[in-house]
Write a protein that holds these residues in place. Structure first.
Motif, PDB file in Angstrom:
ATOM      1  N   LEU A   1      -4.151   5.298   9.994  1.00  0.00           N
ATOM      2  CA  LEU A   1      -3.253   6.095   9.156  1.00  0.00           C
ATOM      3  C   LEU A   1      -1.917   6.323   9.845  1.00  0.00           C
ATOM      4  CD1 LEU A   1      -5.738   8.723   7.671  1.00  0.00           C
ATOM      5  CD2 LEU A   1      -4.716   6.752   6.542  1.00  0.00           C
ATOM      6  N   VAL A   2      -1.934   6.525  11.155  1.00  0.00           N
ATOM      7  CA  VAL A   2      -0.674   6.653  11.901  1.00  0.00           C
ATOM      8  C   VAL A   2       0.149   5.377  11.752  1.00  0.00           C
ATOM      9  CG1 VAL A   2       0.338   6.874  14.205  1.00  0.00           C
ATOM     10  CG2 VAL A   2      -1.585   8.335  13.544  1.00  0.00           C
ATOM     11  N   GLY A   3      -0.518   4.232  11.884  1.00  0.00           N
ATOM     12  CA  GLY A   3       0.174   2.957  11.743  1.00  0.00           C
ATOM     13  C   GLY A   3       0.742   2.759  10.344  1.00  0.00           C
ATOM     14  N   LEU A   4      -0.018   3.124   9.316  1.00  0.00           N
ATOM     15  CA  LEU A   4       0.456   2.986   7.942  1.00  0.00           C
ATOM     16  C   LEU A   4       1.641   3.906   7.672  1.00  0.00           C
ATOM     17  CD1 LEU A   4      -2.986   2.817   6.105  1.00  0.00           C
ATOM     18  CD2 LEU A   4      -1.288   0.989   6.206  1.00  0.00           C
ATOM     19  N   ASN A   5       1.591   5.109   8.235  1.00  0.00           N
ATOM     20  CA  ASN A   5       2.678   6.060   8.049  1.00  0.00           C
ATOM     21  C   ASN A   5       3.968   5.548   8.682  1.00  0.00           C
ATOM     22  OD1 ASN A   5       4.299   8.668   8.478  1.00  0.00           O
ATOM     23  ND2 ASN A   5       2.537   9.401   7.307  1.00  0.00           N
ATOM     24  N   LEU A   6       3.862   5.025   9.892  1.00  0.00           N
ATOM     25  CA  LEU A   6       5.035   4.472  10.569  1.00  0.00           C
ATOM     26  C   LEU A   6       5.565   3.246   9.835  1.00  0.00           C
ATOM     27  CD1 LEU A   6       3.881   4.760  14.302  1.00  0.00           C
ATOM     28  CD2 LEU A   6       5.597   6.165  13.144  1.00  0.00           C
ATOM     29  N   ALA A   7       4.652   2.398   9.362  1.00  0.00           N
ATOM     30  CA  ALA A   7       5.072   1.192   8.651  1.00  0.00           C
ATOM     31  C   ALA A   7       5.873   1.531   7.402  1.00  0.00           C
ATOM     32  CB  ALA A   7       3.845   0.360   8.275  1.00  0.00           C
ATOM     33  N   ASN A   8       5.475   2.594   6.724  1.00  0.00           N
ATOM     34  CA  ASN A   8       6.150   2.971   5.485  1.00  0.00           C
ATOM     35  C   ASN A   8       7.473   3.687   5.740  1.00  0.00           C
ATOM     36  OD1 ASN A   8       6.731   3.528   2.821  1.00  0.00           O
ATOM     37  ND2 ASN A   8       5.201   5.126   2.608  1.00  0.00           N
ATOM     38  N   HIS A   9       7.470   4.698   6.631  1.00  0.00           N
ATOM     39  CA  HIS A   9       8.624   5.587   6.764  1.00  0.00           C
ATOM     40  C   HIS A   9       9.569   5.225   7.905  1.00  0.00           C
ATOM     41  CE1 HIS A   9       7.025   8.204   3.680  1.00  0.00           C
ATOM     42  NE2 HIS A   9       5.871   8.250   4.307  1.00  0.00           N
ATOM     43  N   VAL A  10       9.121   4.411   8.846  1.00  0.00           N
ATOM     44  CA  VAL A  10       9.985   4.004   9.959  1.00  0.00           C
ATOM     45  C   VAL A  10      10.443   2.551   9.780  1.00  0.00           C
ATOM     46  CG1 VAL A  10      10.153   3.648  12.447  1.00  0.00           C
ATOM     47  CG2 VAL A  10       8.954   5.661  11.544  1.00  0.00           C
ATOM     48  N   PHE A  11       9.490   1.676   9.505  1.00  0.00           N
ATOM     49  CA  PHE A  11       9.823   0.265   9.373  1.00  0.00           C
ATOM     50  C   PHE A  11      10.185  -0.134   7.946  1.00  0.00           C
ATOM     51  CE2 PHE A  11       6.827   0.544  12.999  1.00  0.00           C
ATOM     52  CZ  PHE A  11       7.720   0.171  14.000  1.00  0.00           C
ATOM     53  N   GLY A  12       9.971   0.790   6.994  1.00  0.00           N
ATOM     54  CA  GLY A  12      10.407   0.547   5.624  1.00  0.00           C
ATOM     55  C   GLY A  12       9.609  -0.465   4.845  1.00  0.00           C
ATOM     56  N   TRP A  13       8.360  -0.672   5.200  1.00  0.00           N
ATOM     57  CA  TRP A  13       7.527  -1.593   4.433  1.00  0.00           C
ATOM     58  C   TRP A  13       7.261  -0.977   3.060  1.00  0.00           C
ATOM     59  CZ3 TRP A  13       3.224  -3.695   8.228  1.00  0.00           C
ATOM     60  CH2 TRP A  13       3.865  -4.281   9.323  1.00  0.00           C
ATOM     61  N   GLY A  14       7.267  -1.773   2.027  1.00  0.00           N
ATOM     62  CA  GLY A  14       7.136  -1.268   0.667  1.00  0.00           C
ATOM     63  C   GLY A  14       5.786  -0.630   0.400  1.00  0.00           C
ATOM     64  N   SER A  15       5.800   0.597  -0.123  1.00  0.00           N
ATOM     65  CA  SER A  15       4.550   1.315  -0.377  1.00  0.00           C
ATOM     66  C   SER A  15       3.781   0.726  -1.551  1.00  0.00           C
ATOM     67  CB  SER A  15       4.849   2.790  -0.649  1.00  0.00           C
ATOM     68  OG  SER A  15       5.671   2.942  -1.787  1.00  0.00           O
ATOM     69  N   LEU A  16       4.457   0.008  -2.453  1.00  0.00           N
ATOM     70  CA  LEU A  16       3.763  -0.542  -3.614  1.00  0.00           C
ATOM     71  C   LEU A  16       2.768  -1.632  -3.235  1.00  0.00           C
ATOM     72  CD1 LEU A  16       6.357  -0.725  -6.535  1.00  0.00           C
ATOM     73  CD2 LEU A  16       4.325   0.711  -6.330  1.00  0.00           C
ATOM     74  N   TRP A  17       2.984  -2.311  -2.114  1.00  0.00           N
ATOM     75  CA  TRP A  17       1.969  -3.255  -1.644  1.00  0.00           C
ATOM     76  C   TRP A  17       1.220  -2.693  -0.442  1.00  0.00           C
ATOM     77  CZ3 TRP A  17       1.762  -5.080   3.295  1.00  0.00           C
ATOM     78  CH2 TRP A  17       2.919  -5.007   4.070  1.00  0.00           C
ATOM     79  N   LEU A  18       1.886  -1.866   0.356  1.00  0.00           N
ATOM     80  CA  LEU A  18       1.241  -1.307   1.538  1.00  0.00           C
ATOM     81  C   LEU A  18       0.116  -0.349   1.148  1.00  0.00           C
ATOM     82  CD1 LEU A  18       1.356  -1.139   4.668  1.00  0.00           C
ATOM     83  CD2 LEU A  18       2.872   0.831   4.388  1.00  0.00           C
TER      84      LEU A  18
END
Length: 250
Positions: A33-50
């Motif tokens: 969950l920490v990794g997913l949170n960083l991927a979304n809000h820090v690295f800007g990976w799209g939440s619609l697929w993430l």
């Protein structure tokens, strides 16, 4: 006297042994969950697929680790109860939001710049972006998988408190956007100076953790995450839709 052997129940003979997930599995979920949170809000990976990918990965890990559908809040026997509770909560939230928009003194709370949208965009946000990009992952993560793992090692109140606290911490990174996007909230924070960011983040964590407790209680009472899904969607998506109404009235 001849000793007689105990014959196991047929279900005991045929049912495969379930692995009991250890605490390490809970730690793996938290780190994921920490990794997913960083991927979304820090690295800007799209939440619609993430979001969907993360939800499927977490669910697959939970099932591989031995959690049952009942422990994950997804048993078919509890679907009906989950739907009833979920629809009831949606109705309550809708009534509260309607009153908030119609009363001028509380209407400003709905004037969030992020949701100053045309009707088509608001509908897309409420019925696609929020359920797919936000609700799916967060409910699977906190009220299904994490809840299921924690329940193997803790009491119900500890599971509810622990999952809700982590749910609050999940919102630390996106918390700062709320101050600049909502004029009512910004007006409250303006006099705090350098403490504005700290108070905003702390308030968001406490507010979302409290929401997590309510969602967890709905999940516990119904036995299904469909109840908490209904609450989560209503508080987010109906906020967008009633925000459009509030902007029009303003």
């Amino acid at each position: 006297m001849t000793a007689t052997a105990t014959v196991p129940h047929p279900e005991q003979r045929t049912a495969p042994a379930r692995r009991r997930p250890g605490l390490w599995a809970t730690v793996v979920v938290v780190l994921a969950l920490v990794g997913l949170n960083l991927a979304n809000h820090v690295f800007g990976w799209g939440s619609l697929w993430l979001g969907p990918v993360g939800a499927v990965a977490l669910m697959a890990f939970a099932r591989f680790s031995g959690l049952t559908w009942r422990q994950l809040g997804l048993s078919r026997r509890t679907h009906a109860a989950g739907v009833r509770w979920g629809l009831g909560v949606i109705g309550v939230v809708a009534l509260v939001y309607l009153a908030g928009v119609l009363i001028p003194q509380t209407r400003t709370a709905f004037l969030d710049a992020r949701y100053h949208l045309p009707p088509a965009s608001a509908l897309l946000t409420a019925f696609v972006i929020i359920p797919v990009g936000t609700v799916l992952l967060e409910e699977v993560a906190f009220r299904s998988v994490l809840w299921g793992f924690l329940s193997r090692h803790a009491r119900v109140w500890q599971v509810a408190l622990g999952s809700s606290l982590l749910f609050g911490l999940w919102h630390v990174l996106p918390a700062s956007a709320a101050v600049t996007a909502n004029p009512a909230l910004g007006a409250v924070m303006v006099g705090l100076g350098a403490w504005q960011q700290v108070v905003s983040v702390a308030g968001t964590v406490l507010f979302t953790a409290a929401g997590g407790l309510i969602a967890g209680e709905l999940r516990r009472r119904s036995g299904s995450i469909l109840a908490s899904v209904g609450m989560h969607w209503a508080t987010n998506a109906l906020g967008v839709l009633f925000g459009v109404v509030a902007w029009r009235l303003t």
